[in-house]
Scaffold this motif. Structure first.
Motif, PDB file in Angstrom:
ATOM      1  N   VAL A  54      -4.832 -10.026   0.549  1.00  0.00           N
ATOM      2  CA  VAL A  54      -4.865  -9.236   1.775  1.00  0.00           C
ATOM      3  C   VAL A  54      -3.059  -8.940   2.305  1.00  0.00           C
ATOM      4  O   VAL A  54      -2.584  -8.784   3.130  1.00  0.00           O
ATOM      5  CB  VAL A  54      -5.060  -9.826   2.820  1.00  0.00           C
ATOM      6  CG1 VAL A  54      -5.062  -8.722   4.115  1.00  0.00           C
ATOM      7  CG2 VAL A  54      -6.541 -10.746   3.014  1.00  0.00           C
ATOM      8  N   PRO A  55      -2.914  -7.484   1.938  1.00  0.00           N
ATOM      9  CA  PRO A  55      -1.129  -7.066   2.230  1.00  0.00           C
ATOM     10  C   PRO A  55      -1.654  -6.805   3.573  1.00  0.00           C
ATOM     11  O   PRO A  55      -2.340  -5.000   4.533  1.00  0.00           O
ATOM     12  CB  PRO A  55      -1.336  -5.902   1.064  1.00  0.00           C
ATOM     13  CG  PRO A  55      -2.830  -5.339   0.731  1.00  0.00           C
ATOM     14  CD  PRO A  55      -3.466  -6.672   1.279  1.00  0.00           C
ATOM     15  N   SER A  56      -0.903  -7.230   4.574  1.00  0.00           N
ATOM     16  CA  SER A  56      -1.253  -6.429   5.926  1.00  0.00           C
ATOM     17  C   SER A  56       0.433  -6.142   6.913  1.00  0.00           C
ATOM     18  O   SER A  56       1.222  -6.039   6.094  1.00  0.00           O
ATOM     19  CB  SER A  56      -1.250  -8.027   7.110  1.00  0.00           C
ATOM     20  OG  SER A  56      -0.009  -9.015   6.703  1.00  0.00           O
TER      21      SER A  56
ATOM     22  N   ASN B  54      -4.702   5.081   3.116  1.00  0.00           N
ATOM     23  CA  ASN B  54      -3.660   3.449   2.521  1.00  0.00           C
ATOM     24  C   ASN B  54      -4.563   3.066   0.733  1.00  0.00           C
ATOM     25  O   ASN B  54      -5.470   2.065   1.652  1.00  0.00           O
ATOM     26  CB  ASN B  54      -4.010   3.276   3.877  1.00  0.00           C
ATOM     27  CG  ASN B  54      -3.182   2.144   3.907  1.00  0.00           C
ATOM     28  OD1 ASN B  54      -1.760   2.074   2.996  1.00  0.00           O
ATOM     29  ND2 ASN B  54      -2.949   1.324   5.329  1.00  0.00           N
ATOM     30  N   ARG B  55      -3.783   3.247   0.011  1.00  0.00           N
ATOM     31  CA  ARG B  55      -4.329   2.924  -1.011  1.00  0.00           C
ATOM     32  C   ARG B  55      -3.612   1.253  -1.412  1.00  0.00           C
ATOM     33  O   ARG B  55      -2.114   1.441  -1.238  1.00  0.00           O
ATOM     34  CB  ARG B  55      -4.279   3.848  -1.825  1.00  0.00           C
ATOM     35  CG  ARG B  55      -4.611   3.150  -3.081  1.00  0.00           C
ATOM     36  CD  ARG B  55      -5.197   4.868  -4.256  1.00  0.00           C
ATOM     37  NE  ARG B  55      -5.800   5.677  -3.514  1.00  0.00           N
ATOM     38  CZ  ARG B  55      -6.660   6.380  -4.582  1.00  0.00           C
ATOM     39  NH1 ARG B  55      -6.289   6.527  -5.441  1.00  0.00           N
ATOM     40  NH2 ARG B  55      -7.592   7.203  -3.641  1.00  0.00           N
ATOM     41  N   ALA B  56      -3.964   0.586  -1.787  1.00  0.00           N
ATOM     42  CA  ALA B  56      -3.529  -0.961  -1.849  1.00  0.00           C
ATOM     43  C   ALA B  56      -3.547  -0.874  -3.515  1.00  0.00           C
ATOM     44  O   ALA B  56      -4.962  -1.074  -3.883  1.00  0.00           O
ATOM     45  CB  ALA B  56      -4.449  -2.342  -2.000  1.00  0.00           C
ATOM     46  N   ASP B  57      -2.508  -0.664  -4.436  1.00  0.00           N
ATOM     47  CA  ASP B  57      -3.113  -0.476  -5.237  1.00  0.00           C
ATOM     48  C   ASP B  57      -2.791  -2.120  -6.647  1.00  0.00           C
ATOM     49  O   ASP B  57      -2.475  -3.380  -6.203  1.00  0.00           O
ATOM     50  CB  ASP B  57      -1.720  -0.106  -6.158  1.00  0.00           C
ATOM     51  CG  ASP B  57      -1.662   1.731  -6.061  1.00  0.00           C
ATOM     52  OD1 ASP B  57      -2.362   2.473  -6.678  1.00  0.00           O
ATOM     53  OD2 ASP B  57      -0.509   1.544  -5.433  1.00  0.00           O
TER      54      ASP B  57
ATOM     55  N   SER C  48       1.161  -1.102  -0.137  1.00  0.00           N
ATOM     56  CA  SER C  48      -0.308  -0.169  -0.201  1.00  0.00           C
ATOM     57  C   SER C  48       1.356   1.297  -0.282  1.00  0.00           C
ATOM     58  O   SER C  48       1.637   1.124   0.327  1.00  0.00           O
ATOM     59  CB  SER C  48      -0.652   0.186   0.949  1.00  0.00           C
ATOM     60  OG  SER C  48      -0.613   0.008   2.510  1.00  0.00           O
ATOM     61  N   PHE C  49       0.486   2.182  -0.427  1.00  0.00           N
ATOM     62  CA  PHE C  49       0.952   3.718  -0.694  1.00  0.00           C
ATOM     63  C   PHE C  49      -0.179   4.529  -0.097  1.00  0.00           C
ATOM     64  O   PHE C  49      -0.939   4.455  -0.345  1.00  0.00           O
ATOM     65  CB  PHE C  49       1.240   4.278  -1.945  1.00  0.00           C
ATOM     66  CG  PHE C  49       1.961   5.602  -2.460  1.00  0.00           C
ATOM     67  CD1 PHE C  49       3.231   5.141  -3.164  1.00  0.00           C
ATOM     68  CD2 PHE C  49       1.594   6.166  -2.105  1.00  0.00           C
ATOM     69  CE1 PHE C  49       3.757   6.213  -3.100  1.00  0.00           C
ATOM     70  CE2 PHE C  49       2.277   7.714  -2.599  1.00  0.00           C
ATOM     71  CZ  PHE C  49       2.969   7.693  -2.912  1.00  0.00           C
TER      72      PHE C  49
END
Length: 308
Positions: A177-179, A105-108, A93-94
């Motif tokens: 799920v990026p964590s 909090n953006r997950a591309d 995330s960026f």
């Protein structure tokens, strides 16, 4: 299709070029494992703050401001790697400025054909709320991958069943799920959330994590957990719901996700939480009875309101 999730050790790249070289090497390894989708962890962009002056990288607000000029290079990097490696990429995330000093909090999501989508984190942790500048997203998105529907739940979001259920009902059968967790309790909460969502919806969940220590970063200081791919705990899948997980110094956990077999397995399922979901809305819990002491002229039980 094969899905790879990273247990990504936080480093200290001196500049964006050093960061980009490491990303190319890491994602090249995922491709060599046969991955079609590769997932990196939440807050990955904050690793770039290692190249900032100490007074900037030590301060979350200053780091977020300094990150923004790198946004285009970030997108260009992963768009290029997705194309060159023929790989769908979720690069963690960026923390993106969305106006008036507020960040999401953006997950591309980067596809090999150049498509770029994203999923903003919907639920904020106590740390994110206390920052005073991070705000929640306001929409759910889905992504097409080789004819299948994929969704993203950013870390804490996977602990909330209703938004994930909405993704399932929109056709999602693989949840990414990026964590990023810094305590054993936090890692357990996300792991249990992943298992619960896989159970409820009878679909696959793929979790990436940060690893190691980064004393220089107020957000990435300590990192805990294992990257894991989860499945329903039912016929044809592992009893503990774990398809693959990292151990030790392994960077990637990678496993074949057979979405067609998942759909076929619904016909012989031991349980069918996904199909039985509506039944919970019509249970006797809409009313309950509480026993009270017997008194003159009073019944042994008394109906109490639903709000009791």
């Amino acid at each position: 299709m094969r899905v790879a999730v990273a247990k990504y050790p936080i480093g200290m790249p001196v500049d964006f070029d050093a960061f980009a070289r490491r990303q190319a090497a890491c994602l090249g390894e995922a491709k060599a494992l046969g991955a079609r989708i590769a997932v990196l962890p939440e807050y990955l962009s904050l690793e770039l703050a290692a190249g900032f002056a100490a007074e900037v990288r030590d301060d979350l607000h200053a780091s977020l401001v300094a990150l923004q000029p790198l946004r285009q290079a970030w997108c260009d990097l992963y768009r290029r790697l997705a194309r060159e490696l023929d790989l769908y990429i979720v690069p963690g995330s960026f923390l993106l400025e969305v106006g008036e000093g507020r960040y999401r909090n953006r997950a591309d999501w980067f596809a090999p054909d150049g498509l770029h989508g994203w999923q903003d984190k919907l639920q904020l942790t106590g740390y994110e709320k206390s920052s005073g500048v991070i705000e929640p997203g306001d929409a759910l998105h889905g992504f097409d991958c080789d004819g299948h529907r994929v969704g993203i739940a950013v870390c804490y979001d996977v602990e909330f069943p209703l938004p994930v259920r909405a993704q399932y009902e929109a056709g999602v059968r693989l949840l990414l799920v990026p964590s990023c967790t810094d305590t054993a309790a936090g890692a357990t909460r996300v792991r249990v959330g992943c298992l619960a969502r896989a159970l409820e919806n009878r679909f696959f969940v793929a979790q990436a994590v940060t690893a190691g220590e980064a004393a220089w970063s107020p957000a990435l200081d300590v990192n805990t957990g294992e990257a894991t791919l989860y499945a329903p705990m039912d016929h044809g899948f592992p009893a503990d719901g774990v398809l693959a997980a990292t151990h030790g110094e392994a960077l990637w956990a990678c496993h074949e996700i057979d979405l067609s077999a998942l759909e076929r397995s619904r016909e012989c399922a031991q349980v069918a939480n996904d199909r039985d979901w509506p039944a919970q809305l019509a249970t006797p819990l809409r009313r309950w009875e509480e026993a009270i002491p017997l008194a003159d002229g009073m019944p042994e039980t008394e109906q109490v309101p639903e709000t009791a």
